[in-house]
Scaffold this active site. Structure first.
Site, PDB file in Angstrom:
ATOM      1  N   GLY A  74      12.391 -10.068  29.340  1.00 44.12           N
ATOM      2  CA  GLY A  74      13.466  -9.966  28.353  1.00 44.12           C
ATOM      3  C   GLY A  74      14.201 -11.282  28.206  1.00 44.12           C
ATOM      4  O   GLY A  74      14.123 -12.161  29.072  1.00 44.12           O
ATOM      5  N   SER A  75      14.885 -11.428  27.099  1.00 43.29           N
ATOM      6  CA  SER A  75      15.767 -12.581  26.962  1.00 43.29           C
ATOM      7  C   SER A  75      16.881 -12.222  26.001  1.00 43.29           C
ATOM      8  O   SER A  75      16.731 -11.348  25.143  1.00 43.29           O
ATOM      9  CB  SER A  75      14.997 -13.802  26.466  1.00 43.29           C
ATOM     10  OG  SER A  75      14.333 -13.498  25.274  1.00 43.29           O
ATOM     11  N   GLY A  76      18.017 -12.888  26.197  1.00 45.75           N
ATOM     12  CA  GLY A  76      19.146 -12.695  25.298  1.00 45.75           C
ATOM     13  C   GLY A  76      19.520 -14.046  24.753  1.00 45.75           C
ATOM     14  O   GLY A  76      18.694 -14.960  24.764  1.00 45.75           O
ATOM     15  N   THR A  78      21.672 -16.118  26.035  1.00 46.12           N
ATOM     16  CA  THR A  78      21.988 -17.071  27.098  1.00 46.12           C
ATOM     17  C   THR A  78      20.929 -17.143  28.188  1.00 46.12           C
ATOM     18  O   THR A  78      20.687 -18.190  28.756  1.00 46.12           O
ATOM     19  CB  THR A  78      23.323 -16.686  27.781  1.00 46.12           C
ATOM     20  OG1 THR A  78      24.271 -16.371  26.768  1.00 46.12           O
ATOM     21  CG2 THR A  78      23.868 -17.821  28.624  1.00 46.12           C
ATOM     22  N   LYS A  79      20.344 -15.991  28.510  1.00 44.59           N
ATOM     23  CA  LYS A  79      19.513 -15.934  29.711  1.00 44.59           C
ATOM     24  C   LYS A  79      18.089 -15.488  29.424  1.00 44.59           C
ATOM     25  O   LYS A  79      17.827 -14.791  28.440  1.00 44.59           O
ATOM     26  CB  LYS A  79      20.178 -14.988  30.719  1.00 44.59           C
ATOM     27  CG  LYS A  79      21.416 -15.580  31.351  1.00 44.59           C
ATOM     28  CD  LYS A  79      22.297 -14.529  32.010  1.00 44.59           C
ATOM     29  CE  LYS A  79      23.083 -13.729  31.016  1.00 44.59           C
ATOM     30  NZ  LYS A  79      23.824 -12.615  31.579  1.00 44.59           N
ATOM     31  N   VAL A  81      14.803 -13.607  31.360  1.00 46.21           N
ATOM     32  CA  VAL A  81      14.510 -12.751  32.501  1.00 46.21           C
ATOM     33  C   VAL A  81      13.002 -12.613  32.664  1.00 46.21           C
ATOM     34  O   VAL A  81      12.303 -12.238  31.724  1.00 46.21           O
ATOM     35  CB  VAL A  81      15.172 -11.369  32.340  1.00 46.21           C
ATOM     36  CG1 VAL A  81      14.859 -10.488  33.543  1.00 46.21           C
ATOM     37  CG2 VAL A  81      16.676 -11.516  32.173  1.00 46.21           C
ATOM     38  N   LYS A  97      16.460 -14.089  36.873  1.00 49.06           N
ATOM     39  CA  LYS A  97      17.268 -14.467  35.714  1.00 49.06           C
ATOM     40  C   LYS A  97      17.648 -15.931  35.795  1.00 49.06           C
ATOM     41  O   LYS A  97      18.106 -16.398  36.847  1.00 49.06           O
ATOM     42  CB  LYS A  97      18.564 -13.629  35.717  1.00 49.06           C
ATOM     43  CG  LYS A  97      18.807 -12.863  34.428  1.00 49.06           C
ATOM     44  CD  LYS A  97      20.211 -12.288  34.398  1.00 49.06           C
ATOM     45  CE  LYS A  97      20.198 -10.845  33.964  1.00 49.06           C
ATOM     46  NZ  LYS A  97      21.539 -10.356  33.614  1.00 49.06           N
ATOM     47  N   ASP A 209      30.762  -7.484  25.576  1.00 53.46           N
ATOM     48  CA  ASP A 209      29.550  -7.400  24.747  1.00 53.46           C
ATOM     49  C   ASP A 209      28.806  -6.125  25.147  1.00 53.46           C
ATOM     50  O   ASP A 209      27.821  -6.154  25.860  1.00 53.46           O
ATOM     51  CB  ASP A 209      28.692  -8.647  24.981  1.00 53.46           C
ATOM     52  CG  ASP A 209      27.509  -8.697  24.029  1.00 53.46           C
ATOM     53  OD1 ASP A 209      27.455  -7.871  23.095  1.00 53.46           O
ATOM     54  OD2 ASP A 209      26.627  -9.542  24.221  1.00 53.46           O
TER      55      ASP A 209
HETATM   56  N1  ADP Z   1      17.078  -6.521  35.918  1.00 48.06           N
HETATM   57  C1  ADP Z   1      16.397  -6.513  34.759  1.00 48.06           C
HETATM   58  N2  ADP Z   1      15.197  -5.893  34.672  1.00 48.06           N
HETATM   59  C2  ADP Z   1      14.517  -5.884  33.501  1.00 48.06           C
HETATM   60  N3  ADP Z   1      14.946  -6.446  32.365  1.00 48.06           N
HETATM   61  C3  ADP Z   1      16.128  -7.072  32.379  1.00 48.06           C
HETATM   62  C4  ADP Z   1      16.914  -7.140  33.568  1.00 48.06           C
HETATM   63  N4  ADP Z   1      18.045  -7.812  33.274  1.00 48.06           N
HETATM   64  C5  ADP Z   1      17.969  -8.134  31.966  1.00 48.06           C
HETATM   65  N5  ADP Z   1      16.824  -7.708  31.423  1.00 48.06           N
HETATM   66  C6  ADP Z   1      16.386  -7.900  30.025  1.00 48.06           C
HETATM   67  O1  ADP Z   1      16.640  -9.244  29.648  1.00 48.06           O
HETATM   68  C7  ADP Z   1      17.520  -9.304  28.524  1.00 48.06           C
HETATM   69  C8  ADP Z   1      18.452 -10.489  28.664  1.00 48.06           C
HETATM   70  O2  ADP Z   1      19.270 -10.377  29.807  1.00 48.06           O
HETATM   71  P1  ADP Z   1      20.853 -10.533  29.687  1.00 48.06           P
HETATM   72  O3  ADP Z   1      21.426 -10.594  31.048  1.00 48.06           O
HETATM   73  O4  ADP Z   1      21.386  -9.481  28.780  1.00 48.06           O
HETATM   74  O5  ADP Z   1      20.960 -11.979  29.005  1.00 48.06           O
HETATM   75  P2  ADP Z   1      21.961 -12.513  27.853  1.00 48.06           P
HETATM   76  O6  ADP Z   1      23.244 -12.860  28.525  1.00 48.06           O
HETATM   77  O7  ADP Z   1      21.256 -13.708  27.305  1.00 48.06           O
HETATM   78  O8  ADP Z   1      22.134 -11.415  26.844  1.00 48.06           O
HETATM   79  C9  ADP Z   1      18.230  -7.958  28.495  1.00 48.06           C
HETATM   80  O9  ADP Z   1      18.575  -7.597  27.168  1.00 48.06           O
HETATM   81  C10 ADP Z   1      17.201  -7.010  29.081  1.00 48.06           C
HETATM   82  O10 ADP Z   1      16.312  -6.538  28.081  1.00 48.06           O
HETATM   83 MG    MG Z   2      22.534  -9.583  27.116  1.00 46.96          MG
END
Ligand code: ADP
Ligand code: MG
Ligand code: NAG
Ligand code: NAG
Ligand code: NAG
Ligand code: NAG
Length: 429
Positions: A74-76, A78-79, A81, A97, A209
């Site tokens: 996954g990714s958003g 900022t981060k 994963v 992450k 958020d």
């Molecule tokens: N522990 C996890 N296990 C599986 N997927 C994850 C986990 N943490 C985050 N993700 C996936 O990664 C995406 C981005 O992580 P997130 O922390 O929300 O980053 P951002 O701050 O960029 O939004 C999430 O929307 C989710 O789909």
């Molecule tokens: Mg997020």
């Protein structure tokens, strides 16, 4: 200064040094970015001082270096994963992450400030803030932190990776097609988390958020994973007019308390977001008829912010109790006496399907007991028999398999099949 020490203890002194080096060292970011960096650093320092999180423990860089089978999960903005398999002895699958260098957050900052190192660092502060919160909060509804790795060989661009339990992203569309009992569980998990956040060791925490994509499911449990946009401050105010809580569809006026904070604004913000992103979609449809008034009340009370988080949790627990104890079943004449009970061998043969089935081979639903199953069988035109299986849902209710085909029954096993009397006669069972 105490905050500085707390942050140093938290990150380990060399890491803090790396942060400081960049801030006063070579390739200085432009003043506008510098100001943002200093602001973030101050915020992080204050948070660390307040959190008094225990020092870094658990897995470290060796685990990250030895991880195999690394793949995107996954990714958003900022981060980024990644899922990965840890080296022995643990060998478990985890989520790693880190800052998403190609993400919107960093690239927008680079366009504005033209300083990739500084922009990456700005994003790193978000990850560090999340790390502080993950270390201080302990609840089944908060994703579990297994450890962290600070890679200082990349100095001055310090790289941080957090090691978390691996979940699966929440798919709302998919959830809408799962049985009510499972959707109710997601909502119950969420309200238990919000109850914890409202009374957390750091005070009342708001998820600014608040969207389904900030949550994951781990073994069927809902957990928040994105905490960089959490706020542990309640909005300061002088008069009630300063305390407006605005959403696209609705706004609320809150009270300004004697000590200059908008009363319960964090708790209320979370609750209304839970209502608009989760409860309205997941709670009402296909709920047992007798529970619908209670669910309507929860929806109305959270949608109007009439209930606080404590009352909402109580209302959920009441629904759970009514559901588990079968008190929601309406007293109706018994249908079970129309069925003949036969000992059979269980067969997983394909048969007719039904909406929201627990099995894709046939019609499998959760029931309170054989009596409820008989009523359900009577309401399905194809149903000729059912088996109450030993499988249980999370509430402890058995799953019943409803079927139309009688020719494949093998008598003599240790499962009980209930066959419609008329059908049993026809097949001379
Ligand atoms: N522990 C996890 N296990 C599986 N997927 C994850 C986990 N943490 C985050 N993700 C996936 O990664 C995406 C981005 O992580 P997130 O922390 O929300 O980053 P951002 O701050 O960029 O939004 C999430 O929307 C989710 O789909
Ligand atoms: Mg997020
Ligand atoms: C740190 O990053 C460098 C360069 O990407 C890499 O070669 C090294 O293995 C990393 N160290 C750790 C501890 O992950
Ligand atoms: C709550 O119920 C009242 C009275 O029936 C109604 O006017 C209002 O629109 C409802 N609000 C929500 C959010 O469902
Ligand atoms: C809500 O519950 C928490 C913890 O159970 C308790 O500390 C708090 O006082 C309650 N708040 C209200 C308004 O009842
Ligand atoms: C009923 O079960 C028998 C034996 O498993 C199978 O051959 C038959 O095709 C099934 N009939 C229907 C309508 O599914």
């Amino acid at each position: 200064m105490q905050g500085s020490r707390a942050l140093a203890a938290l990150l380990g002194a060399p890491a803090l040094l790396a942060v400081a080096l960049l801030l006063c060292g070579l390739g200085r970011p432009p003043p506008s970015l510098q100001r943002e960096l200093e602001q973030r650093r101050r915020d992080l320092r204050l948070l660390s001082a307040r959190a008094r999180a225990p020092p870094a423990r658990g897995l470290g860089c060796a685990a990250v270096r030895g991880a195999t089978g690394v793949g995107w999960v996954g990714s958003g903005i900022t981060k980024l994963v990644l899922g990965a398999l840890l080296p022995p002895p643990s060998g478990q699958r985890v989520a790693l992450k880190s800052v998403h260098g190609a993400g919107r957050d960093v690239s927008r900052c680079v366009r504005r400030h033209g300083h990739p190192d500084g922009c990456r660092r700005l994003a790193t502060y978000k990850l560090l803030k999340e790390l502080v919160l993950l270390r201080s909060l302990r609840h089944p509804g908060v994703v579990k932190l297994h450890g962290q790795c600070y890679n200082r060989s990349l100095d001055p661009e310090m790289k941080v990776t957090t090691i978390l339990e691996l979940g699966t992203p929440l798919e709302m569309i998919q959830l809408l097609q799962t049985p009510w009992e499972e959707r109710f569980k997601i909502c119950l998990d969420l309200i238990q988390l919000l109850h914890y956040l409202a009374h957390s060791p750091l005070g009342s925490i708001a998820l600014l958020d608040f969207q389904p994509r900030q949550f994951v499911l781990v073994d069927g449990v809902l957990k928040v994973t994105d905490l960089d946009d959490a706020s542990i401050e309640e909005l300061p105010c002088q008069v009630d007019d300063d305390c407006k809580l605005e959403f696209p569809t609705k706004s609320f006026s809150l009270k300004c308390t004697a000590y200059g904070k908008c009363e319960g604004i964090n708790e209320k913000m979370n609750l209304f977001n839970a209502y608009r992103y989760f409860f309205t979609y997941l709670l009402p449809h296909t709920a047992p008829l007798a529970l619908q008034p209670f669910l309507k009340d929860i929806l109305n009370a959270t949608g109007e912010l009439r209930y606080g988080v404590n009352e909402t949790l109580k209302a959920f627990q009441k629904v759970l109790h009514l559901y588990k104890s079968g008190l929601y079943l309406q007293k109706k004449p018994s249908h079970l006496k129309e069925y003949v009970a036969l000992n059979v061998f269980h067969m997983d043969s394909e048969d007719y399907k039904c909406w929201l089935s627990y099995s894709n081979l046939g019609c499998m639903l959760s029931v309170h007991n054989a009596e409820e199953a008989a009523a359900i069988c009577n309401s399905h035109p194809h149903c000729q028999r059912f088996i109450v299986t030993p499988k249980k849902t999370w509430t402890g209710r058995p799953l019943a398999l409803f079927q139309s085909n009688l020719t494949d029954l093998i008598l003599g096993g240790n499962m009980v099949a209930y066959v419609k009397g008329s059908a049993a006669q026809r097949e001379s069972l």
